[in-house]
Write a protein that holds these residues in place. Structure first.
Motif, mmCIF file in Angstrom:
data_model
loop_
_atom_site.group_PDB
_atom_site.id
_atom_site.type_symbol
_atom_site.label_atom_id
_atom_site.label_comp_id
_atom_site.label_asym_id
_atom_site.label_seq_id
_atom_site.Cartn_x
_atom_site.Cartn_y
_atom_site.Cartn_z
ATOM 1 N N ARG A 3 0.729 -1.045 0.110
ATOM 2 C CA ARG A 3 -0.179 -0.153 -0.246
ATOM 3 C C ARG A 3 0.851 1.138 -0.034
ATOM 4 N NH1 ARG A 3 -5.024 -1.253 3.895
ATOM 5 N NH2 ARG A 3 -5.857 -3.191 2.838
ATOM 6 N N GLN A 4 1.733 1.460 -1.054
ATOM 7 C CA GLN A 4 2.598 2.194 -1.251
ATOM 8 C C GLN A 4 2.817 2.866 -2.374
ATOM 9 O OE1 GLN A 4 6.553 0.804 0.337
ATOM 10 N NE2 GLN A 4 6.216 1.261 2.421
ATOM 11 N N VAL A 5 2.933 4.191 -2.579
ATOM 12 C CA VAL A 5 3.093 4.863 -3.867
ATOM 13 C C VAL A 5 4.239 4.748 -4.393
ATOM 14 C CG1 VAL A 5 2.658 7.192 -5.101
ATOM 15 C CG2 VAL A 5 1.090 6.595 -3.015
ATOM 16 N N GLY A 6 4.411 4.336 -5.578
ATOM 17 C CA GLY A 6 5.790 4.272 -6.341
ATOM 18 C C GLY A 6 6.656 5.527 -6.512
ATOM 19 N N LEU A 7 7.645 5.449 -7.487
ATOM 20 C CA LEU A 7 8.662 6.348 -7.757
ATOM 21 C C LEU A 7 7.843 7.918 -7.964
ATOM 22 C CD1 LEU A 7 11.209 4.460 -9.571
ATOM 23 C CD2 LEU A 7 11.274 5.237 -7.496
ATOM 24 N N VAL A 8 6.769 7.896 -8.719
ATOM 25 C CA VAL A 8 6.110 8.925 -9.003
ATOM 26 C C VAL A 8 5.617 9.957 -8.122
ATOM 27 C CG1 VAL A 8 5.236 8.109 -11.486
ATOM 28 C CG2 VAL A 8 3.825 7.885 -9.445
ATOM 29 N N GLY A 9 5.384 9.179 -6.885
ATOM 30 C CA GLY A 9 4.759 9.980 -5.364
ATOM 31 C C GLY A 9 6.035 10.295 -4.898
ATOM 32 N N HIS A 10 7.507 10.139 -5.124
ATOM 33 C CA HIS A 10 8.425 10.438 -4.179
ATOM 34 C C HIS A 10 9.411 11.595 -5.123
ATOM 35 C CE1 HIS A 10 7.268 7.796 -0.998
ATOM 36 N NE2 HIS A 10 6.820 7.148 -1.969
ATOM 37 N N TRP A 11 9.319 11.565 -6.242
ATOM 38 C CA TRP A 11 10.315 12.260 -7.073
ATOM 39 C C TRP A 11 9.791 13.336 -7.859
ATOM 40 C CZ3 TRP A 11 15.399 11.422 -5.737
ATOM 41 C CH2 TRP A 11 15.712 10.039 -5.042
ATOM 42 N N ASP A 12 10.433 14.470 -8.059
ATOM 43 C CA ASP A 12 9.833 15.658 -9.123
ATOM 44 C C ASP A 12 10.025 15.081 -10.250
ATOM 45 O OD1 ASP A 12 9.347 17.109 -6.679
ATOM 46 O OD2 ASP A 12 11.016 18.522 -7.203
ATOM 47 N N VAL A 13 10.863 14.392 -10.662
ATOM 48 C CA VAL A 13 11.128 13.891 -12.016
ATOM 49 C C VAL A 13 11.493 12.463 -11.882
ATOM 50 C CG1 VAL A 13 12.585 14.091 -14.197
ATOM 51 C CG2 VAL A 13 12.006 16.153 -12.908
ATOM 52 N N VAL A 14 11.006 11.540 -12.873
ATOM 53 C CA VAL A 14 11.549 10.325 -12.976
ATOM 54 C C VAL A 14 11.711 10.104 -14.584
ATOM 55 C CG1 VAL A 14 10.845 7.993 -12.934
ATOM 56 C CG2 VAL A 14 9.982 9.221 -11.242
ATOM 57 N N ALA A 15 13.179 9.690 -14.554
ATOM 58 C CA ALA A 15 13.557 9.706 -16.036
ATOM 59 C C ALA A 15 14.038 8.270 -16.412
ATOM 60 C CB ALA A 15 14.928 10.436 -16.167
ATOM 61 N N PHE A 16 13.800 7.951 -17.405
ATOM 62 C CA PHE A 16 13.994 6.524 -18.247
ATOM 63 C C PHE A 16 15.168 6.685 -19.096
ATOM 64 C CE2 PHE A 16 9.626 6.721 -16.981
ATOM 65 C CZ PHE A 16 9.595 5.502 -16.282
ATOM 66 N N ASP A 17 16.567 6.142 -18.757
ATOM 67 C CA ASP A 17 17.713 6.040 -19.493
ATOM 68 C C ASP A 17 17.521 5.016 -20.474
ATOM 69 O OD1 ASP A 17 19.635 7.500 -20.626
ATOM 70 O OD2 ASP A 17 21.095 6.695 -19.047
ATOM 71 N N GLU A 18 18.066 4.959 -21.576
ATOM 72 C CA GLU A 18 18.374 4.001 -22.571
ATOM 73 C C GLU A 18 17.004 3.259 -22.874
ATOM 74 O OE1 GLU A 18 20.818 3.348 -24.301
ATOM 75 O OE2 GLU A 18 22.493 4.268 -23.041
ATOM 76 N N VAL A 19 16.020 4.145 -22.853
ATOM 77 C CA VAL A 19 14.518 3.496 -23.000
ATOM 78 C C VAL A 19 14.203 2.614 -23.932
ATOM 79 C CG1 VAL A 19 13.743 5.489 -24.677
ATOM 80 C CG2 VAL A 19 12.157 4.579 -22.993
ATOM 81 N N GLY A 20 15.018 2.349 -25.002
ATOM 82 C CA GLY A 20 14.861 1.468 -25.905
ATOM 83 C C GLY A 20 15.254 -0.031 -25.260
#
Length: 676
Positions: A263-280
């Motif tokens: 029952r915990q919010v993931g990364l989007v609830g704890h950071w201002d920016v979530v960046a996906f590097d090497e998204v491919g």
């Protein structure tokens, strides 16, 4: 280092908030330490322009790190050192938690590897961010055994000095911005990222600044794809402690959004920016992840079971293009979203607000790195976090409105991008109309780049890509294109000047031709004028359409106007086929377009001829002309209804990718040709 005028001014205006960025790169190459820690130490030991003093200072920074900074795998060694010496100083990230069951505040230190360290009340009362996720600090830890023999933690914080900014004064930041011109401010921001702007073009500067928009704009969806080695990841790995950079790997619902079990919010609830590097290389193993991501990217909230979660983290996608941009654009089977995971469908991609053309950014080199002063990373990160609270979403509409092809999501994307640029470059307001125009055009370009790829993948659903904006002051309309597609097709994807219409024709031998009809009105006595050397059949077609216009000019209310004007008509052969071109309907539409000052709908081709009586005559076949129109970049083709029976025999790609509009008379043809 030779200080320039901007260095002297910023060190005066932002004393203690700026640092020489070349020293940071010099030390960071050999130390895996957060930038804001290094910058703090550089500010302490290297606050000089004397080369010898700086050399001594750099040595002092290295010695401090050797003595006081421990890696995660050295935690046991650090604890042992405190026990042996009785007291030691550390550079570490400290967080304080309140445990209600014990009515006790405990400090934890990441690299020290211990979560139950006694801490005096004065520290967490003075530095509130200790209770809000923790801060990096210089910490003195002392070893004390319990006096009464009770089993208790022996570690005590006896002194603490924050490295990260403990308090931020937004008014001071805004005052400093007002003291600098916009171009100086842009250069200062670029130097803060470690880049030297002196040799950069104006466009490159603004493109690089746009990388910072996710830090100041909530729920902003940003993508940059381009060659390797252009610094795409740096801004999201080093520019803010409020950004999480994920390098490839798996993307799960529990990690990113919500963990039902905990029952915990993931990364989007704890950071201002979530960046996906090497998204491919991103692997999406959870089928729910993409759907939840789509919901989140659309409105900043999502449902997980019975729980609805709201968050404001921006999402950033970074990746590499392995093929030249020219080939990706011109090849009908490829597009600029080529490297993305196959799970990224049209609906998800349509939620991206801005596509930065990474191929325009040069590869990093020694010449690209600055040797001048830039903001301390932590200070700038706090400024950006404070600016996230501003709402600048509607400032675009003070000066402009969007054209008919800019639909709901397009307008939202453009306004969010402009809002972000205003927060970064004009945090206290004070922009000019010329500056806002520049931001609006960049914002629309970045969103149109997304839409163009969707059109290539999704055909007719996304055909409205002729983005434009209208000046509220004078109703002047300007189109915004994307540079990489400037020559992709013969037919412009943007509206042409009034009086200009595309047409296509086919002869009895199935040879096809593409033409641009251009009509201009000049002072005269109501005559039709054509250039010498015009093909005979083409000239006859123009004359028939002109004769029909003369027959109905009273009905159209154009008698007086046409009596004072000559109509000059020219046909430009775009395909070089030199075939007969019966183009009466296109010519008549061009005349009405010129007379009414109304543009033809973007990407439109008009097929068919006109008799003196106004009857419509279709081509012998529409298959060949429509195929040519598609290859040339058309999106709509108007075809006489007499050719409708041939529609079933059209190639599949023509049917999927072209909007074929049938008309039965000249009035409907004109109505469907011109913009409303």
């Amino acid at each position: 280092m030779q200080q320039d005028d901007l260095d002297k001014r910023v060190t005066s205006i932002f004393a203690g908030k700026v640092v020489r960025k070349d020293l940071l790169h010099q030390i960071k190459g050999g130390e895996n330490v957060p930038s804001y820690v290094l910058e703090y130490l550089l500010g302490k030991y290297c606050a000089s322009d004397n080369d010898e003093e700086i050399r001594i200072g750099v040595d002092a920074v290295k010695e401090t790190l050797t003595t006081n900074y421990f890696r995660h795998d050295e935690a046991n060694k650090a604890q042992s050192m405190v026990e042996q010496k009785g007291k030691h100083r550390f550079i570490d990230r400290v967080e304080v938690r309140f445990l209600p069951s014990e009515n006790k505040y405990w400090a934890s230190m990441d690299h020290f590897g211990y979560a139950r360290i006694h801490i005096p009340e004065e520290f967490y009362r003075r530095y509130e961010r200790l209770l809000e996720g923790g801060i990096w600090a210089i910490v003195d830890v002392e070893f004390r055994l319990s006096e009464d023999g009770k089993k208790d933690s022996p570690f005590h914080v006896v002194d603490l000095k924050p490295i990260q900014l403990a308090r931020f004064d937004l008014d001071e930041y805004l005052d400093g911005r007002r003291a600098l011109a916009r171009e100086e401010w842009i250069d200062l921001l670029l130097r803060s990222v470690g880049l030297e702007p002196v040799r950069m073009s104006r466009r490159l500067k603004i493109l690089l600044i746009s990388r910072l928009i996710p830090f100041v704009e909530k729920n902003y969806n940003f993508i940059e794809l381009g060659p390797r080695g252009t610094g795409k990841s740096y801004a999201f790995s080093e520019m803010s402690p409020y950004c999480m950079l994920l390098s490839g790997g798996k993307a799960s619902t529990a990690n990113l959004f919500y963990n039902n079990a905990r029952r915990q919010v993931g990364l989007v609830g704890h950071w201002d920016v979530v960046a996906f590097d090497e998204v491919g290389g991103m692997k999406i193993t959870d089928p729910d992840a993409v759907q939840i991501m789509k919901d989140y990217m659309a409105n900043g909230r999502f449902s997980r079971g019975v729980t609805q979660v709201l968050a404001d983290a921006s999402l950033v996608f970074i990746g590499n293009l392995n093929n030249p941009v020219e080939s990706l654009v011109q090849n009908s089977a490829t597009d600029l979203f080529q490297p993305l995971p196959k799970e990224f469908d049209l609906a998800l991609l349509d939620r991206i607000h801005f596509y930065l053309p990474g191929w325009e950014v040069p590869k990093n080199s020694k010449d690209m790195l600055t040797v001048h002063y830039g903001f301390v990373t932590d200070y700038l990160a706090e400024a950006f976090r404070a600016l996230r609270k501003q709402n600048r979403f509607d400032e675009t509409e003070r000066i402009f409105r969007f054209g008919s092809h800019v639909e709901g999501r397009d307008a939202t994307a453009a306004k969010k991008t402009v809002s972000g640029l205003l927060k970064i470059l004009h945090p206290g307001g004070g922009w000019t109309k010329e500056e806002l125009t520049e931001y609006v055009e960049l914002a629309m370009e970045g969103r149109r780049r997304v839409k163009e790829q969707l059109k290539k993948r999704g055909s007719f659903e996304f055909y409205k890509t002729s983005f434009s904006y209208i000046d509220l002051e004078n109703d002047a309309e300007r189109s915004v294109g994307v540079p990489e597609q400037g020559s992709a097709g013969v037919i412009s994807p943007d509206p042409l000047p009034a009086g200009t219409v595309y047409t296509a024709a086919v002869d009895s031998e199935a040879k096809v031709g593409l033409f641009r009809i251009e009509v201009t009105l000049t002072a005269g006595t109501g005559k039709l004028r054509t250039p010498t050397g015009l093909e005979k059949s083409l000239k006859e077609s123009l004359n028939r359409a002109f004769s029909y216009l003369q027959n109905i000019k009273d009905k159209l209310g154009l008698t007086q106007m046409l009596a004072q004007k000559d109509i000059y008509a020219e046909a430009v052969d775009l395909s070089g086929g030199r075939i007969d071109c019966p183009c009466g309907v296109a010519f008549f539409s061009a005349i009405i377009s010129a007379v009414r000052c109304r543009q033809v709908q973007a990407g439109t081709v008009v097929v068919g001829d006109l008799t003196i009586q106004g009857n419509i005559k279709g081509p012998v076949s529409i298959t060949e002309p429509l195929q040519l129109c598609l290859e040339a970049g058309a999106t709509r083709v108007l075809v006489p209804v007499s050719n409708k029976a041939q529609f079933a025999g059209l190639p599949e790609d023509v049917v999927e990718r072209l909007d074929v509009v049938f008309y039965g008379d000249i009035d409907r043809a004109v109505l469907k040709t011109l913009e409303t």
